[in-house]
Write a protein that holds these residues in place. Structure first.
Motif, PDB file in Angstrom:
ATOM      1  N   UNK A  12       6.372 -58.364 -15.202  1.00  0.00           N
ATOM      2  CA  UNK A  12       5.892 -56.853 -14.746  1.00  0.00           C
ATOM      3  C   UNK A  12       6.507 -56.532 -16.435  1.00  0.00           C
ATOM      4  N   UNK A  13       5.983 -55.785 -17.394  1.00  0.00           N
ATOM      5  CA  UNK A  13       6.963 -54.885 -18.086  1.00  0.00           C
ATOM      6  C   UNK A  13       7.621 -53.547 -17.880  1.00  0.00           C
ATOM      7  N   UNK A  14       6.871 -52.919 -16.807  1.00  0.00           N
ATOM      8  CA  UNK A  14       7.302 -51.292 -16.551  1.00  0.00           C
ATOM      9  C   UNK A  14       7.939 -50.950 -14.935  1.00  0.00           C
ATOM     10  N   UNK A  15       7.478 -52.434 -14.518  1.00  0.00           N
ATOM     11  CA  UNK A  15       8.692 -52.677 -12.960  1.00  0.00           C
ATOM     12  C   UNK A  15       7.349 -51.978 -12.243  1.00  0.00           C
ATOM     13  N   UNK A  23      -0.157 -47.886  -9.140  1.00  0.00           N
ATOM     14  CA  UNK A  23      -1.013 -47.810 -10.354  1.00  0.00           C
ATOM     15  C   UNK A  23      -0.434 -46.758 -11.292  1.00  0.00           C
ATOM     16  N   UNK A  24       0.060 -45.691 -10.735  1.00  0.00           N
ATOM     17  CA  UNK A  24       1.189 -45.114 -11.902  1.00  0.00           C
ATOM     18  C   UNK A  24       2.146 -45.551 -12.845  1.00  0.00           C
ATOM     19  N   UNK A  25       2.098 -47.118 -12.670  1.00  0.00           N
ATOM     20  CA  UNK A  25       3.449 -47.466 -13.975  1.00  0.00           C
ATOM     21  C   UNK A  25       2.461 -48.730 -14.351  1.00  0.00           C
ATOM     22  N   UNK A  26       1.538 -48.801 -13.116  1.00  0.00           N
ATOM     23  CA  UNK A  26       1.198 -50.375 -14.234  1.00  0.00           C
ATOM     24  C   UNK A  26       0.087 -49.766 -15.759  1.00  0.00           C
ATOM     25  N   UNK A  27       0.137 -50.435 -16.601  1.00  0.00           N
ATOM     26  CA  UNK A  27      -0.670 -50.732 -17.986  1.00  0.00           C
ATOM     27  C   UNK A  27      -2.174 -51.287 -17.799  1.00  0.00           C
ATOM     28  N   UNK A  28      -1.879 -51.782 -16.916  1.00  0.00           N
ATOM     29  CA  UNK A  28      -3.453 -53.188 -16.759  1.00  0.00           C
ATOM     30  C   UNK A  28      -2.470 -54.187 -18.021  1.00  0.00           C
ATOM     31  N   UNK A  29      -2.122 -54.679 -18.695  1.00  0.00           N
ATOM     32  CA  UNK A  29      -1.593 -55.712 -19.442  1.00  0.00           C
ATOM     33  C   UNK A  29      -1.961 -57.271 -19.051  1.00  0.00           C
ATOM     34  N   UNK A  51      -5.614 -50.298 -12.986  1.00  0.00           N
ATOM     35  CA  UNK A  51      -4.405 -51.001 -12.759  1.00  0.00           C
ATOM     36  C   UNK A  51      -4.962 -52.207 -11.705  1.00  0.00           C
TER      37      UNK A  51
END
Lengths: 177, 313
Positions: free
Chosen positions: A69-72, A86-92, A111
């Protein structure tokens, strides 16, 4: 504290009640599933063996999804439960690619979603929804560090396995055989 | 025989019946990122070694493609995201364990630096070009004075970008095709080769074309070696790796891999470039287009085929 689940493959009849309970409890969107039933047929007729397993996220001790995960957004909470914010997930999709169990999916809202071990229930001292509804009582949940917990008791004197341990993920769903 | 059925009807979109969460965006980005890394590497290398005069296309003209390639690649990456409005979360944290975090930060640095690089050549390329504000002139003079510093920064970032396009995939333990450490070097070499192909195609300078053709021939030979090595590694691996090799040895990717990538994208241009160096008249665009085509096909195959491979349990 280390939450884990043990599932007795000899008791499971594959009714998918756990799947429906999860979808209801967690408001899983229609057409998606956080847990599922796998039937494994091995051998050639007439020497055939059937194993039925209720599968889900393995809440690994070495979770590749958290590393990817690139955003944590994918993280581990108390008791070793792997969750997504969900608020940190970019859906990559990196965590989806990294999971050997394909336990994650992309929620229609964008997400990534997955099994949470029903931590909202666990916090209140309840079992996860799938465990609570099982009609054959083949699923056991609890703290692996506590020798008197349901899961520790169930695994005593039984042979068990985990899925794809060779992936190095140290999974925490155990199948009693 | 073992047969596994998911009887509860798990049909999670893009997960079942086989994983296909990444579509055209990722291979297109990997191709453009590798291409940009390749061009920048050569531009920075010949600037550091002080050969700007002998290699004008490498150092100057070809680099104008880089910002465009990177920006198109970034747009493709953005389109791939499924929770797009949260993309800025990439830049609120640094996650050393996540290749994608490395990539996001590398792109954040290399894109503006490549634009600055190109900007210093605007006056030479566009006759009568004038910066609108005075401070841009001052900045330009300062950057041109420190060109070698910028070249050093770019050469390091270009190598990171080139290798990262492979490591992004090789870090996924769950996909046996990707989970080989040779993928990083292979993507880097392939990116350098596509970069060299663009330079060969663009240059009008005979001396420059000769140097870049020689480099490209060497890169293609290394690439062929790495590809052979990768397949041999799969065949010598565990059950899932052997099954992976079968995808290319009789499986559904056999034709696309060997015909479109290895033969048309590597062997053919290798032969054509060698013949050209020997003095045969060959339109320079032909090997260049074949290399670019092969590089793109290669990335599509690896991304698509990788998602077919998985652990068996």
């Amino acid at each position: 504290m280390r939450y884990a689940m043990a599932i007795d493959t000899n008791k499971c009849v594959g009714c998918a009640d756990c799947v429906v309970a999860c979808q209801t409890e967690n408001n899983v969107p229609v057409g998606y599933a956080r847990d599922w039933i796998a039937e494994i047929v091995a051998g050639t007729y007439p020497n055939v063996e059937l194993e039925i397993r209720s599968e889900r996220c393995n809440h690994c001790d070495n979770p590749p999804c958290v590393r990817a995960c690139p955003t944590g957004a994918s993280h581990v909470v108390e008791g070793g439960i792997v969750k997504v914010t969900p608020e940190e997930c970019i859906g990559c999709g990196a965590c989806i690619q990294s999971c050997p169990y394909d336990a994650r999916f992309s929620h229609p809202d964008g997400y990534v979603d997955k099994c949470t071990f029903c931590d909202h229930r666990v916090k209140k001292g309840q079992d996860p929804a799938c465990v609570a509804v099982c009609p054959t009582k083949c699923m056991y949940f609890g703290d692996l560090d506590d020798p008197s917990s349901d899961v520790s008791e169930a695994m005593k004197n039984r042979k068990y396995k985990a899925l794809a341990p060779e992936a190095g993920t140290d999974p925490h769903i155990f199948y009693l055989m | 025989m073992t047969e596994e059925l998911l009887t509860s009807g798990r049909m999670n979109p893009n997960i079942d019946p086989y994983l296909n969460i990444w579509h055209w965006h990722i291979p297109v980005y990997l191709f453009l990122g590798g291409l940009a890394a390749g061009i920048l590497f050569f531009a920075a290398y010949y600037t550091i070694t002080g050969k700007e005069k002998q290699m004008p296309t490498t150092v100057k003209w070809a680099t104008f493609i880089v910002p465009a390639a990177l920006i198109i690649g970034l747009i493709a990456l953005f389109l791939d995201l499924k929770h797009q409005m949260y993309f800025w979360r990439l830049y609120t944290t640094v996650r050393l364990e996540s290749p994608m975090s490395w990539g996001a930060w590398t792109l954040m640095l290399i894109t503006p630096l490549s634009i600055i690089w190109v900007a210093t050549y605007m006056k030479e390329v566009v006759p009568g070009w004038q910066w609108k504000w005075k401070f841009l002139d001052t900045a330009e003079t300062w950057i041109i004075k420190n060109k070698k510093g910028l070249a050093w920064a770019l050469i390091v970032l270009a190598v990171i970008l080139g290798i990262y396009t492979g490591i992004l995939l090789s870090a996924f333990n769950a996909r046996p095709l990707w989970n080989v450490s040779i993928l990083g070097p292979l993507f880097l070499v392939s990116g350098l080769s596509t970069g060299a192909a663009v330079i060969i195609w663009m240059t009008k300078n005979h001396h420059e074309r000769k140097i870049m053709s020689r480099i490209d021939i060497l890169l293609i030979i290394i690439e062929l070696f790495l590809v052979t090595h990768m397949i041999m590694g799969f065949l010598a691996g565990s059950e899932v790796k052997i099954a992976t090799a079968q995808l290319f040895l009789g499986g559904q990717f056999t034709v696309s891999f060997w015909v479109f990538f290895v033969i048309l994208g590597l062997v053919f241009p290798l032969v054509l470039e060698t013949l050209e160096l020997r003095g045969f008249k060959i339109p320079v665009a032909v090997p260049a287009i074949l290399i670019l085509f092969g590089g793109l096909v290669f990335r599509f195959i690896i991304v698509e085929a990788g998602q077919f491979t998985r652990y068996l349990y």
